[in-house]
Design an enzyme around this catalytic site. Structure first.
Site, PDB file in Angstrom:
ATOM      1  NE  ARG A 108      -7.619   2.696   4.461  1.00  0.00           N
ATOM      2  CZ  ARG A 108      -7.983   3.967   4.384  1.00  0.00           C
ATOM      3  NH1 ARG A 108      -7.075   4.920   4.523  1.00  0.00           N
ATOM      4  NH2 ARG A 108      -9.243   4.301   4.167  1.00  0.00           N
TER       5      ARG A 108
ATOM      6  CB  SER B 198      11.094 -41.836  -7.790  1.00  0.00           C
ATOM      7  OG  SER B 198       9.957 -41.033  -7.615  1.00  0.00           O
TER       8      SER B 198
ATOM      9  CG  HIS C 119     -13.910 -10.440   4.976  1.00  0.00           C
ATOM     10  ND1 HIS C 119     -14.244 -11.744   5.279  1.00  0.00           N
ATOM     11  CD2 HIS C 119     -12.602 -10.299   5.307  1.00  0.00           C
ATOM     12  CE1 HIS C 119     -13.190 -12.347   5.793  1.00  0.00           C
ATOM     13  NE2 HIS C 119     -12.186 -11.492   5.825  1.00  0.00           N
TER      14      HIS C 119
ATOM     15  NE  ARG D 121      -6.162  -4.638  -2.525  1.00  0.00           N
ATOM     16  CZ  ARG D 121      -6.613  -4.862  -1.312  1.00  0.00           C
ATOM     17  NH1 ARG D 121      -5.805  -4.775  -0.286  1.00  0.00           N
ATOM     18  NH2 ARG D 121      -7.873  -5.169  -1.098  1.00  0.00           N
TER      19      ARG D 121
ATOM     20  CB  CYS E  12       6.598 -39.663  -6.876  1.00  0.00           C
ATOM     21  SG  CYS E  12       7.360 -40.797  -5.704  1.00  0.00           S
TER      22      CYS E  12
ATOM     23  CE1 TYR F 193       9.174 -38.429 -11.815  1.00  0.00           C
ATOM     24  CE2 TYR F 193      11.155 -38.958 -13.075  1.00  0.00           C
ATOM     25  CZ  TYR F 193      10.214 -39.297 -12.123  1.00  0.00           C
ATOM     26  OH  TYR F 193      10.288 -40.504 -11.468  1.00  0.00           O
TER      27      TYR F 193
ATOM     28  N   GLY G 114      -8.463  -8.188   4.222  1.00  0.00           N
ATOM     29  CA  GLY G 114      -9.236  -8.528   5.413  1.00  0.00           C
ATOM     30  C   GLY G 114      -8.407  -8.988   6.592  1.00  0.00           C
TER      31      GLY G 114
ATOM     32  CE  LYS H  29      -3.804  -0.703   2.167  1.00  0.00           C
ATOM     33  NZ  LYS H  29      -4.766  -0.969   3.225  1.00  0.00           N
TER      34      LYS H  29
ATOM     35  CG  MET I  35      -2.873  -6.539   7.956  1.00  0.00           C
ATOM     36  SD  MET I  35      -2.220  -7.241   9.476  1.00  0.00           S
ATOM     37  CE  MET I  35      -0.844  -8.146   8.812  1.00  0.00           C
TER      38      MET I  35
END
Length: 874
Positions: free
Chosen positions: A92, A764, A455, A337, A831, A851, A101, A22, A103
């Protein structure tokens, strides 16, 4: 001297880590010359310093805050704490990652019993002055002193009923003055006789402390854990000159997006309330007007707003979520934002921004939150079942998807029901941040109050949970745990169904079906596949799972758990016969009856894979998991095998282990019962050879021996496998190649990976068991104490959901290096459940795995995360 406070004009967008999201955006908007109320940011480092100083704000930080207040006084020509024309501010929070929601906001800070009278005279609007004061008392009491909001809501509701009015805006100045007095009395009672603070400097320091404190409130901790936000980031605090949307009919406040956050459609989307303050829109106390109505109410403001909104989107090159206030016809932006959005909207927006030339394909891929793709695969209603459904009401379609479940009225009840395995619909007047765990547990959320940016709507969209909001016709009786809608009364535990895409509410439990994906999904996935180097496989045990995963882009099966094939009714009896047999011959006879079943499954899976690889894990669980534990089932087994019930019971007792997860399982079964490995090898090899003969598809079976901790163990089982595999090849006249590898899931296997690689042709990593064995706690039991560990900040995330890269990850990295020293080019994959977790996928990319493998519906997440890992680690 350290700098703890920055004026908005001193910052810019590159200072997000220091100023929070912010704060850095307000700084950037100041540079752009946007109409924003000026102010300053207390840094995230000040938050860390607050915790390091025993939850105290040091004198140095306090001095810098008051210096900044003096600057604001000069800028506005007003004094903080003045009794005639006071400077009022909002406080804020603003962490570097958006936490909607989580803070808390405080408005109108600086008012007290004397200043409110001067404020009323100065503005010539006593109603506005006392409205601002009662709001401040309520917010300060709630946020700073933790006096429950409900105490104040009850007083407001009672007064509205007494005066015969519907809305807060219908109350007079005298009514609001009386409310302020009643609110102070509530505060005094809750604070054991302490009066509401009258000194503005004390109010300000209390508010700053409250924001810092709220970084560690339970709901913030839960949100951070759900969204992988580190606990040591801290939050900044933004102190901003107040502008007022509650000054009358030419004032208002609203929230808007530059594109639709549910669908991604281009065009302004949002809502506003006349004569209201910002919290009214987000809290959903009154149901607001669509933003397009502003063109009729205040055409000049609307035009200016549209021009500036487009300017912000072009500057930030992303869909913006903006809060604005109009004070007596003058427009102010309070913040902007990058907007939270559903997964379908994220994909649509990313593709549109590429087409509009705002971002590149690489940027589009990196911007999509990989975990959010889960939402795309959320169910819709079965059309036939929907036709028969009875619509009992409709409201705002706040978050897409379909959900059916039992009604619960509180977050705690929803969570408890979910833990019992029930599908839950959480029904609330309105949700608040305290409800986060109940919302997370729910299949769907239904609220009486609130709009599309309430919210409930924002959090549900972020979690991918179906939500229908603002259904004002609902009458809830919280004491009786019932609600009325559409002429029906529903009690706790009754079924209702929600369509978050249309806003319709249905009676009963309507059947759902899996969702289908859009064209923008395919485009993003094509781009992701172009950039990633890590392959993505799936964990699948059935032909159906395999087909699903292939449709979602899986490049093979990284884990086929063969034991899952034995649990079907026509097979379980045969495996039980094998277990209860007391000779090798009898066991082999029982196992031979299983070969057609295993072979049939493997054949169907090889056909579905169309040449993609499949790693078949041999039998892993302890045998006690297969035997019957009720007397009725034991008697049936005894009858089938010609045994007495006592003999069956004795065998079941014999199989009992004190710690089965570290007991007689995995390769240990194949060492004691080689006939199991023989049967499985025959099933795999015959299936592969026959499918190749029938279809011409090239297949190279990958046979994986689980739970190996010693090279000789692997060699023993490997010799059994090779003997049968060669025998089958000879019988079939085949020259099919096959690979034998192992799962690395015992720490000793990782430590001796160089020796194990002499026998294993691939590794694996079974990170579920590797995590259990490394941490020394089981996945089934950890839930009992992990919450305490999160609260104590010992762990920030569940090590079974997100790979522990420091400990378990070190073992993985070591095993890869050692294994490849022995066998260069050794294929390595993962895996465990971690294969679908984006941060774990990035780790796998960094350590050079070939992988990852994950559940079918997480394949798109892994594909996208793998691309992001490649792009972020160039």
């Amino acid at each position: 001297m350290a700098k703890w406070v920055y004026k908005f004009e001193e910052g810019n967008a590159s200072m997000r880590n220091l100023l929070g999201g912010k704060g850095c955006n307000l700084a950037e908007m100041t540079i752009l010359g946007m109409p924003i109320p000026q102010g300053f940011t207390v840094t995230t480092e000040a938050c860390t310093e607050y915790y390091n100083s025993g939850k105290q704000i040091t004198q140095e930080i306090q001095d810098q805050i008051f210096e900044a207040i003096t600057w604001l006084e000069e800028l506005n020509g007003k004094k903080f704490g003045d009794t005639e024309d006071p400077l009022l501010v909002s406080v804020r929070s603003g962490a570097r990652a958006s936490m909607p929601g989580m803070m808390d906001t405080i408005l109108n800070l600086g008012l007290n019993d004397v200043a409110v009278e001067g404020f009323a005279k100065k503005t010539g609007n006593p109603r506005f002055a006392y409205d601002s004061y009662r709001r401040f008392i309520q917010m300060y009491s709630d946020v700073v002193m933790e006096v429950p909001k409900s105490h104040f809501e009850k007083i407001i509701d009672a007064m509205k009923e007494e005066k015969g009015v519907h809305f807060d805006t219908d109350l007079t100045a005298d009514d609001l003055k009386e409310l302020a007095e009643k609110f102070k009395a509530v505060y005094k009672e809750a604070m054991n006789g302490e009066e509401f603070p009258q000194e503005p400097k004390d109010q300000l320091m209390g508010a700053v402390k409250a924001v810092f404190r709220s970084w560690d409130n339970p709901r913030a901790i839960v949100y951070r854990r759900m969204n992988d936000i580190p606990g040591d980031w801290g939050t900044a605090v933004n102190v901003q000159t107040m502008v007022f949307g509650n000054k009358g009919e030419t004032s208002g406040t609203g929230v808007a997006f530059t594109r639709n956050p549910s669908t991604g459609e281009k065009g302004i989307y949002g809502e506003y309330l006349i004569n209201a303050q910002g919290e009214d829109v987000v809290a959903g106390v009154r149901t607001p007007q669509p933003i397009t109505q502003l063109e009729n109410d205040m055409p000049d403001c609307y035009k200016q707003f549209m021009d500036l909104a487009m300017k912000l989107e072009k500057h930030f090159r992303d869909m913006q979520d903006m809060e604005f206030t109009i004070e007596e016809g003058k427009l102010y932006f309070l913040q902007t934002r990058n907007g939270k959005r559903t997964a379908p909207a994220a994909l649509q927006i990313a593709c549109d921004l590429v087409d509009e030339g705002m971002i590149t394909e690489e940027e589009a891929v990196v911007r999509i939150e990989a975990k959010s793709l889960d939402q795309l695969l959320h169910p819709t209603f079965n059309p036939a079942a929907l036709k028969a459904g009875e619509v009992i009401g409709s409201a705002l379609p706040a978050s897409p998807g379909a959900a059916a479940g039992k009604v619960y009225f509180t977050a705690d009840e929803a969570k408890a029901a979910h833990e019992k395995g029930e599908r839950v619909i959480l029904v609330r007047l309105e949700t608040s941040p305290e409800d986060i765990e109940g919302m997370h547990a729910a299949e769907g959320i239904l609220t009486v109050r609130g709009g599309m940016t309430s919210h409930a709507a924002v959090v549900a969209r972020g979690m991918g949970t179906c939500c229908v909001s603002g259904c004002g016709e609902i009458k809830i009786n919280e004491e009786a745990k019932t609600f009325e809608l559409g002429g029906h009364t529903f009690a706790e535990g009754d079924y209702i169904s929600l369509d978050g895409s249309t806003g319709k509410i249905y009676k009963g439990d309507i059947e759902t079906q899996e969702a289908s994906v859009s064209g923008s999904f395919e485009r993003i996935m094509v781009w992701a596949d172009k950039f990633r180097t890590l392959k993505v496989r799936t964990n699948a045990d059935t032909p159906e799972d395999t087909l699903n995963a292939v449709k979602l882009g899986a490049e093979g099966i990284g884990l086929c758990r063969t034991e899952h094939m034995f649990f079907e009714a026509d097979r379980i009896m045969k495996i039980r016969k094998m277990i209860l047999s007391d000779s090798v011959e009898a066991r082999e006879e029982a196992l031979n009856e299983l070969i057609p079943f295993q072979k049939g499954d493997f054949k169907a899976m090889y056909k579905a894979l169309e040449g993609r690889p499949m790693t078949v894990r041999y039998l892993d669980p302890p045998l006690h998991e297969f035997v019957p534990h009720t007397e009725e089932e034991q008697a049936e087994l005894a009858k089938n095998m010609g045994l007495t019930l006592a003999e069956v019971k004795a065998k079941v007792d014999e199989l009992h282990e004190f710690n089965p997860m570290m007991g007689h399982r995995g390769c240990r079964l194949a060492v004691t019962y080689p006939e199991i490995a023989k049967m499985q090898t025959r099933a795999v090899m015959e299936a592969a050879i026959e499918v190749k003969e029938e279809t011409g598809i090239d297949i190279v079976p990958e046979i994986m021996i689980p739970l190996v901790g010693e090279k000789k163990e692997l060699k023993f089982v490997k010799d059994v496998v090779v003997e049968v595999a060669e025998q089958v090849k000879k019988e079939k006249g085949s020259d099919m190649q096959y690979h034998i590898g192992t799962m690395i899931e015992i720490p000793r296997a990782a430590l001796t990976a160089d020796a194990i690689a002499e026998e294993a042709e691939f590794f694996s990593f079974g990170t579920n068991d590797l995590t259990q064995m490394t941490f020394g706690f089981s996945r089934d039991d950890a839930g009992k104490f992990l919450d305490s560990y999160y609260k104590a900040k010992i762990y920030e995330s569940d090590p079974f959901a997100r790979l522990d890269q420091t400990g378990v990850g070190q073992l993985v990295e070591m095993a890869v290096k050692k294994g490849r020293q022995t066998r260069p080019g050794l294929k390595c994959g993962i895996c465990g459940e971690h294969g679908g977790d984006p941060s774990s996928v990035e780790f796998c990319h960094k350590v050079g795995l070939n992988y990852v493998s994950c559940s079918p519906f997480r394949v798109p997440i892994a594909r996208l995360a793998a691309a992001q890992a490649a792009l972020n680690n160039k």
